[in-house]
Design a protein around this motif. Sequence first.
Motif, short mmCIF file in Angstrom:
data_model
loop_
_atom_site.label_atom_id
_atom_site.label_comp_id
_atom_site.label_asym_id
_atom_site.label_seq_id
_atom_site.Cartn_x
_atom_site.Cartn_y
_atom_site.Cartn_z
N LEU A 25 54.17 47.41 38.69
CA LEU A 25 53.00 47.07 37.88
C LEU A 25 51.89 46.50 38.75
CD1 LEU A 25 52.39 46.91 34.78
CD2 LEU A 25 52.82 44.50 34.99
N ILE A 26 52.26 45.55 39.61
CA ILE A 26 51.26 44.88 40.44
C ILE A 26 50.63 45.86 41.42
CG2 ILE A 26 50.95 43.17 42.26
CD1 ILE A 26 52.97 41.43 40.80
N ALA A 29 48.54 48.63 39.40
CA ALA A 29 47.36 48.11 38.69
C ALA A 29 46.13 48.32 39.54
CB ALA A 29 47.54 46.63 38.38
N VAL A 30 46.27 48.12 40.85
CA VAL A 30 45.11 48.30 41.74
C VAL A 30 44.70 49.77 41.80
CG1 VAL A 30 44.33 48.00 44.10
CG2 VAL A 30 45.69 46.24 43.02
N LEU A 32 44.46 51.62 39.42
CA LEU A 32 43.66 51.92 38.22
C LEU A 32 42.17 51.77 38.49
CD1 LEU A 32 45.60 50.10 35.39
CD2 LEU A 32 45.40 52.54 35.77
N LEU A 33 41.84 51.18 39.65
CA LEU A 33 40.43 50.97 39.97
C LEU A 33 39.64 52.24 39.78
CD1 LEU A 33 40.27 49.08 43.35
CD2 LEU A 33 39.14 48.47 41.25
N LEU A 273 44.67 32.48 45.40
CA LEU A 273 44.63 33.59 44.43
C LEU A 273 43.27 33.64 43.74
CD1 LEU A 273 45.86 35.80 42.70
CD2 LEU A 273 46.88 34.05 41.27
N VAL A 274 42.80 32.48 43.28
CA VAL A 274 41.52 32.46 42.56
C VAL A 274 40.38 32.92 43.47
CG1 VAL A 274 39.88 30.97 41.41
CG2 VAL A 274 42.29 30.72 40.96
N VAL A 277 40.60 36.63 43.92
CA VAL A 277 40.18 37.39 42.75
C VAL A 277 38.67 37.50 42.71
CG1 VAL A 277 40.05 37.35 40.24
CG2 VAL A 277 42.20 36.91 41.35
N SER A 278 37.96 36.39 43.00
CA SER A 278 36.50 36.48 42.91
C SER A 278 35.93 37.28 44.08
CB SER A 278 35.88 35.10 42.80
OG SER A 278 36.42 34.25 43.75
N ARG A 280 37.55 39.86 45.32
CA ARG A 280 38.20 41.16 45.16
C ARG A 280 38.94 41.56 46.43
NH1 ARG A 280 34.81 45.32 41.87
NH2 ARG A 280 36.80 45.53 40.83
N PHE A 282 42.07 42.62 47.43
CA PHE A 282 43.26 43.09 46.72
C PHE A 282 44.60 42.78 47.37
CE2 PHE A 282 39.78 45.68 45.09
CZ PHE A 282 39.81 45.22 43.80
N VAL A 285 45.45 39.30 46.48
CA VAL A 285 45.75 39.16 45.05
C VAL A 285 47.14 39.69 44.76
CG1 VAL A 285 45.12 39.93 42.74
CG2 VAL A 285 43.35 39.32 44.35
N CYS A 289 50.16 37.41 43.38
CA CYS A 289 50.73 37.74 42.07
C CYS A 289 52.22 38.01 42.20
CB CYS A 289 50.05 38.96 41.48
SG CYS A 289 48.42 38.60 40.87
N PHE A 292 54.05 34.68 42.65
CA PHE A 292 54.13 33.91 41.40
C PHE A 292 55.08 34.57 40.41
CE2 PHE A 292 49.99 31.83 42.44
CZ PHE A 292 50.46 30.54 42.36
N PRO B 199 53.79 35.70 34.45
CA PRO B 199 53.05 34.58 33.86
C PRO B 199 51.66 35.02 33.40
CG PRO B 199 53.88 34.01 36.05
CD PRO B 199 54.22 35.43 35.81
N ILE B 202 48.52 34.61 35.66
CA ILE B 202 48.61 35.46 36.85
C ILE B 202 48.27 36.90 36.48
CG2 ILE B 202 50.15 36.23 38.70
CD1 ILE B 202 49.61 33.24 38.66
N LEU B 205 44.59 37.23 35.94
CA LEU B 205 43.84 37.22 37.19
C LEU B 205 43.96 38.56 37.90
CD1 LEU B 205 44.64 33.68 38.59
CD2 LEU B 205 42.49 34.52 37.72
N LEU B 206 45.16 39.14 37.88
CA LEU B 206 45.37 40.44 38.53
C LEU B 206 44.45 41.49 37.93
CD1 LEU B 206 47.10 42.30 40.38
CD2 LEU B 206 48.58 42.66 38.44
N SER B 209 40.72 40.90 38.57
CA SER B 209 40.27 41.20 39.93
C SER B 209 39.97 42.68 40.06
CB SER B 209 41.33 40.79 40.94
OG SER B 209 42.41 41.69 40.91
N ILE B 210 40.64 43.48 39.25
CA ILE B 210 40.44 44.93 39.36
C ILE B 210 39.23 45.40 38.55
CG2 ILE B 210 41.46 47.15 38.80
CD1 ILE B 210 44.18 45.67 39.32
N PHE B 211 39.17 44.98 37.30
CA PHE B 211 38.11 45.50 36.45
C PHE B 211 36.86 44.64 36.42
CE2 PHE B 211 41.91 47.49 34.68
CZ PHE B 211 41.51 48.81 34.79
N LEU B 296 35.99 32.94 36.04
CA LEU B 296 36.32 34.35 35.87
C LEU B 296 36.30 34.76 34.41
CD1 LEU B 296 39.28 34.20 38.33
CD2 LEU B 296 37.12 35.31 38.75
#
Lengths: 318, 353
Positions: A25-26, A29-30, A32-33, A273-274, A277-278, A280, A282, A285, A289, A292, B199, B202, B205-206, B209-211, B296
């Motif tokens: 999934l993790i 997910a990327v 999907l960009l 992580l934060v 995310v800001s 980007r 990847f 991130v 993720c 965690f 979680p 998390i 945030l994932l 970050s993408i969209f 965010l």
Amino acid sequence: MGDILRLVARRLGLGVVTLFVVSILIFFAVELLPGDIAEAVLGQSATQETVAAMREQLGLDRPAPVRYVEWLSGAVQGDFGVSLVSGERVSAAIGPRFRNTLFLAAYAAVIAVPLAIILGIIVALLRNTVFDRVANVLTLTSISSPEFFLGYILILYLSVKTSMFPAIASLSHGMSFGDLLYRSFLPALTLVLVVTAHMMRMTRAAIINLLASPYIEMARLKGVPPWKVIVRHALPNAWAPIINVVALNLAYLITGVVLVEVVFVYPGVGQLLVDAVSKRDFPVVQACCLIFAATFILLNLAADVGSILTNPRLRHPK
Amino acid sequence: MSYFVVGYYALLIGLSCLAAYYKQRTPFMLLFSLTLASFIMGIIGGVSALWTVTLAAGALALAAGTSYAFREFLVIILPRETAKEIKTAPLTASFGMFVIFTYAIAGIFAPIIAPHGESQVIASAFAPPDETMLLGADQLGRDMFSRIIFGARNSVGLALIATLLAFFMGAIGGLFAATKGGWFDQLLGRIADVIMSVPSLIFALLILSIFGTNLAVIVVVVAVIYSPRVFRLSRAVAGNVVVMDYIEAAKLRGEGTWYLIRREILPNSTAPLIAEFGLEFCFVFLLIAGLSFLGLGIQPPTADWGSMVRENATLISFGDMTPLIPAAAIALLTVSVNFVVDWMLYRSSGLKE
């Protein structure tokens, strides 16, 4: 004994499968960009050549499943690739921060777990009294408040107004252990407040549930002293739910840590992580993720295995 | 030893004696433990700690009074059947209803109540409070009070939309899974398991970050993250209803799945679902507030409580509490919803623990 081993093994196997699915999934997910990573990072203004160069560098020309296998086998060995922003190795950035986060979570857990269990049992014994009501309202308030609210209140009263503790948890390398504990006291206390409230409520519910069972009533009726009812009759059966509660809340601690780290500028994985995310970034991130999520899954796994081991009834499914 | 301290202890001890004399055990325990706690707090914190206790007690009394009055008000204006139920509500629940009511008013009539516009710069940065600005200005010189009022509309509104979506997806999925069963049930169940094993913060945030962070993405992501909870509950609740005889009868009559869900199952599983809606709203609201706090979530210049706390956090290091007000607003709403949900759960389950 073979029964237990088989049950635990089955649960562990399920955990490994979950971890595997979550890693898929993790990673995907990327994928999907819109466009791909290179286009997303370089933005609109990038020329064809730079995008192509970046694709080459990241190996994006190969099919996604191949890259996934490489990423996963790297991740298992602690290699999460290279940060897109700083160009450093992700593992080098995460390593020390992960230790800090674990330290903070462990610090909070060491205070919160005994405190919450003792308070939870007391509140359960005093159920339906004023203290129970007050504790109910207080714990509910603590759960309902966002972590940053509690954090800033602590900063305001314990740091700004009375200057007892530092508001910003700046850790440096060669600090003594005592200094470390002092510097990270406020973030730990914030986590303690939230987690204790959660754990207290769950412990209370578990104990009350137990005290309502007929065999406890029987023990009371035959004249066993109240402390003995608790210690000899209730507690052995209470371990399973309590272990469950503790593990679930430690799992909660792992996510709560993100907001608290940002409030106190604590150098941990959550903050990383934060930031990532800001920006980007990847690979960072994904790595955060994965860490965690893996911790979360492992703690949930521990909760289940713990309750299998302490509750014989779960070993004999009907 | 000031008069205040003497009066404080005299009042507390006098009241506890009175309670003890009239054999009121509960108030006595409360008052006397407060007296004992005050000794400790007075020694550590001095007179100011006692003042804090007094103020807190005053606030508590005010809240209790308001909720009592509000409950009576509801009992009078509502039709008889509903009024009967409201009458049995504990004070915490009617306090919760009062707060929710106030927030709803603030959110709906925000442009009328707020003295200034949401993103209107009217003063210098961090200007102190004066006649036109109740709470002073924020980091760009916008009126803090107006922004808090508009925040009631934006933050709560967004959370409400996300909750509705989550609820819709989860409940529909759960009800269908319970009625259809088989592979469909298995598939949805496994998807829910996977989502719940990450979680929530998390996960959010994932995806963000993408969209990137825009409102639609936030709503959908948050709804997806929290729909498994509703899914599991509604599946479990509907599972209990599906085995009833009248469902069998309806099936034999030849009714379709949608009819079964709408006319037979849903009316018989509303109580737990409504309570779950409240809880779900709390989770969603806190998650969105957390995301906004991290920068965010809802993007500036839209007024939002989470991001307001972050933007004005520097004021806290000067001992100013204004940045805490939006955070307190978040906490107050979640606590209130929890109070109401607690009461509803208690009522619907009939549990007397």
